[in-house]
Design an enzyme around this catalytic site. Structure first.
Site, short mmCIF file in Angstrom:
data_model
loop_
_atom_site.label_atom_id
_atom_site.label_comp_id
_atom_site.label_asym_id
_atom_site.label_seq_id
_atom_site.Cartn_x
_atom_site.Cartn_y
_atom_site.Cartn_z
N ASP A 233 0.81 -1.21 0.00
CA ASP A 233 0.00 0.00 0.00
C ASP A 233 0.85 1.27 0.00
O ASP A 233 1.88 1.33 0.68
CB ASP A 233 -0.85 -0.04 1.29
CG ASP A 233 -1.72 1.16 1.47
OD1 ASP A 233 -2.71 1.26 0.74
OD2 ASP A 233 -1.43 2.01 2.34
N GLU A 302 1.23 -0.29 -4.98
CA GLU A 302 0.25 0.74 -5.33
C GLU A 302 0.97 2.06 -5.57
O GLU A 302 1.68 2.55 -4.71
CB GLU A 302 -0.74 0.93 -4.17
CG GLU A 302 -1.84 1.89 -4.54
CD GLU A 302 -2.46 2.64 -3.36
OE1 GLU A 302 -3.62 3.03 -3.46
OE2 GLU A 302 -1.77 2.85 -2.33
#
Ligand code: NOJ
Ligand code: MG
Length: 595
Positions: A233, A302
């Site tokens: 993330d 990401e």
């Protein structure tokens, strides 16, 4: 691998005139790994299936639905965060990296999920949040008190002073969630801590070697437990410049001074140290593969960064980084105004910039973005899936997109996402991510079969009584088209064939996948609002006079049947409709090349 062979316009190849861009086929001997051939399906666990009636999806519920995933044909599931968390950012604020949040179940439930998934031939990928923890994490509590070795686990800085001698944050850096300064004063430690996201999400300090090792150990903990990989993330946010330079004002005139977009972010995003950390994580993963198992431990990162930065996340041959950074181009650059040439630009820009030997991927939705059916057009859902599943590379699908789920309208009083709550009732719809997170729609029972609770954590979309998995299993549906495409993806032409992108008219985007001795597939998608008639002979004169429809969108012309013959010089498309056409005689079954 994907180097452009020829440029725009008409090009000459083997003395035949083809139009458009052509990318070469993969080497026949290339054996695709699981993360390349399979579809990666994002399960937003909280909204997928609730097994204990508390209105919150859980691991046991997900395990009950493995049959659905198997039937869908996906190769891997990526679970949105399930670690222990006070849920200020729905699990992206972790208070224990080695335990499961009680609302989702227990470690035993997790082990069972892994077992059952593996038995079904489905890999399991975890969402890993390396940039920040929860403020309730023991590490943070001890860091506040300067207890070793946690003292420097977070980004602590002394206050600056204004002209009046009052305490102010060290610089002008802003929080992503539009709440103003990214610095929060801590009375006890008498310093500011940095949080790129919510106040409840203090940033971890990657300049502290003990923290770096701690995070690698967390990775090992889950890999040892049997997970097949991670989605990392918010990776661009890992490092910030050490000299704490103020960030410059952006050119976005509608941003308020407390909005993240008010500034550009050259000093808090994509720092050189970040790429190195990604390479270090890859070493951890590869050490498992090298231990004797030939099964890749995989990771994707990401990033919404500019293209030159994105490509650096792939790393180099000598020091690989992520297996891939997400390709969000179709989320960021493609909208209701986009024509065929725009679609070509988007595909070509990824492939042209891809470092040699690296693998592409295509993402159209996730839990942070408006649903693709709402963002683009619900009539275009099948066409989008044809593009996403038949281009060379890995497909990442957000759960529910296979059904063409739309955004659910969430009133202000129902809003739970802090990204929406932070900006108030007049602007929450611009920022809240609740609409794309509503519960999965299984059937027309109470709460669409998602939960037996009186109230679910977010409301179920009111259309569920007519649109749900069960209903889509009976009729011609997005779900059926999606499944057909997942099967077709396994064919040798799609895994190894070359790619020719073309613009058949201003609004008809298409591409051809071809491989000698195998059937050729031609995808045509009418992005426009008008009826179109196109001539594929002009695109590829070697195509046979007649083609057949292998797969067609549910909004195809009603008089077309699967075994109809199509004159390749005159293919007709109703608005937003799409086809996968083939040179194969589908009546004789051209699926013999499926693995
Ligand atoms: C990206 C995640 O996808 C999003 O949901 C989250 O809020 C931020 N990173 C912060 O972790
Ligand atoms: Mg539950």
């Amino acid at each position: 691998m994907f180097r452009i062979l020829f440029c725009l316009g008409l090009i000459v190849c083997q003395s035949v005139v083809f139009s458009g861009f052509i990318y070469p086929k993969y080497d026949d001997s290339l054996i695709l790994k699981w993360w390349q051939s399979g579809v990666i399906y994002q399960v937003y666990v909280r909204s997928f299936k609730d097994s204990d009636g508390d209105g919150i999806g859980d691991l046991h519920g997900l395990t009950e639905k493995i049959e659905y995933l198997k039937d869908l044909g996906v190769g891997a599931i990526w679970l949105s965060p399930i670690f222990k968390s006070p849920q200020y950012d729905i699990g992206y604020d972790i208070s224990d990296y080695r335990d499961i949040d009680p609302s989702y179940g227990t470690l035993d439930d997790f082990d069972k999920l892994i077992d059952e998934s593996h038995k079904a031939g489905i890999k399991v990928i975890l969402d890993f949040v390396p940039n920040h923890s929860s403020h309730e994490h023991e590490w943070f509590k001890k860091s506040v008190k300067r207890i070793a070795p946690y003292t420097d686990y977070y980004v602590w800085k002394d206050a600056a002073k204004n002209e009046k001698g009052e305490r102010i944050p060290p610089n002008n850096w802003l929080s992503v969630f539009n709440s103003g300064s990214a610095w929060e004063w801590d009375e006890e430690r008498q310093q500011y801590y940095f949080h790129q996201f919510l106040v409840q999400q203090p940033d971890l300090n990657y300049r502290c070697p003990a923290l770096v090792e701690e995070i690698k150990n967390v990775m090992r903990y889950w890999l040892d437990r049997g997970v097949d990989g991670f989605r990392f993330d918010a990776v661009p946010a890992l490092f910030e410049v050490e000299n704490l330079m103020d960030e410059p004002k952006s050119s976005k005139s509608d941003a308020l001074p407390t909005d993240y977009d008010y500034l550009d972010h050259p000093y808090t995003q994509d720092q050189p140290e970040t790429f190195d950390m990604v390479q270090q994580w890859r070493e951890v993963l590869d050490s498992y593969e090298n231990k004797g198992s030939d099964v890749t431990k995989f990771f994707m990162v990401e990033t919404y960064s500019p293209i030159d930065k994105i490509m650096k996340y792939y790393g180099t041959d000598a020091r690989p980084g992520a297996h891939f950074p997400f390709n969000f181009f179709f989320i960021q650059q493609f909208n209701r105004q986009s024509n065929a040439s725009k679609a070509i630009d988007i595909v070509a820009s990824w492939l042209d910039n891809l470092p040699a030997g690296k693998w592409p991927n295509w993402v159209f939705g996730n839990h942070d973005q408006p649903r693709l059916a709402s963002r683009l057009d619900s009539n275009l859902v099948d066409g989008i899936h044809m593009i996403q599943l038949l281009l060379p590379g890995t497909t990442v699908t957000y759960n529910g997109d296979e059904l063409g789920m739309e955004n659910t309208f969430i009133r202000w009083d129902q809003t739970v996402d802090n990204a929406g709550l932070n900006v108030g009732s007049s602007r929450y719809q611009l920022f809240s991510r609740d609409p794309e997170r509503s519960p999965f729609i299984w059937n027309d029972d109470l709460n669409a079969g998602f939960s037996s609770a009186k109230k679910t954590w977010l409301p179920v979309d009111p259309s569920y009584w007519i649109n749900n998995v069960e209903a889509q299993s009976y009729t011609n549906s997005h779900l059926k088209v999606y499944k057909q495409l997942v099967q077709l993806r396994k064919s040798k032409t799609i895994t190894h064939g070359d790619l020719q992108l073309f613009e058949a008219s201003e609004w008809v985007f298409g591409f051809i996948r071809a491989l000698e001795d195998y059937p050729t597939y031609i995808v045509v998608v009418n992005l426009g609002s008008e009826y179109e008639s196109i001539d594929l002979q002009k695109i590829r004169p070697t195509l046979p006079r007649y083609l057949r429809a292998k797969i067609y969108s549910i909004n195809h012309s009603p008089d077309v049947k699967l075994d109809d013959e199509f004159l390749s010089s005159d293919i007709r498309l109703t608005p937003k409709s799409s086809y996968v056409l083939t040179t194969a005689d589908i009546i004789e079954n051209d699926t013999t090349d499926l693995k």
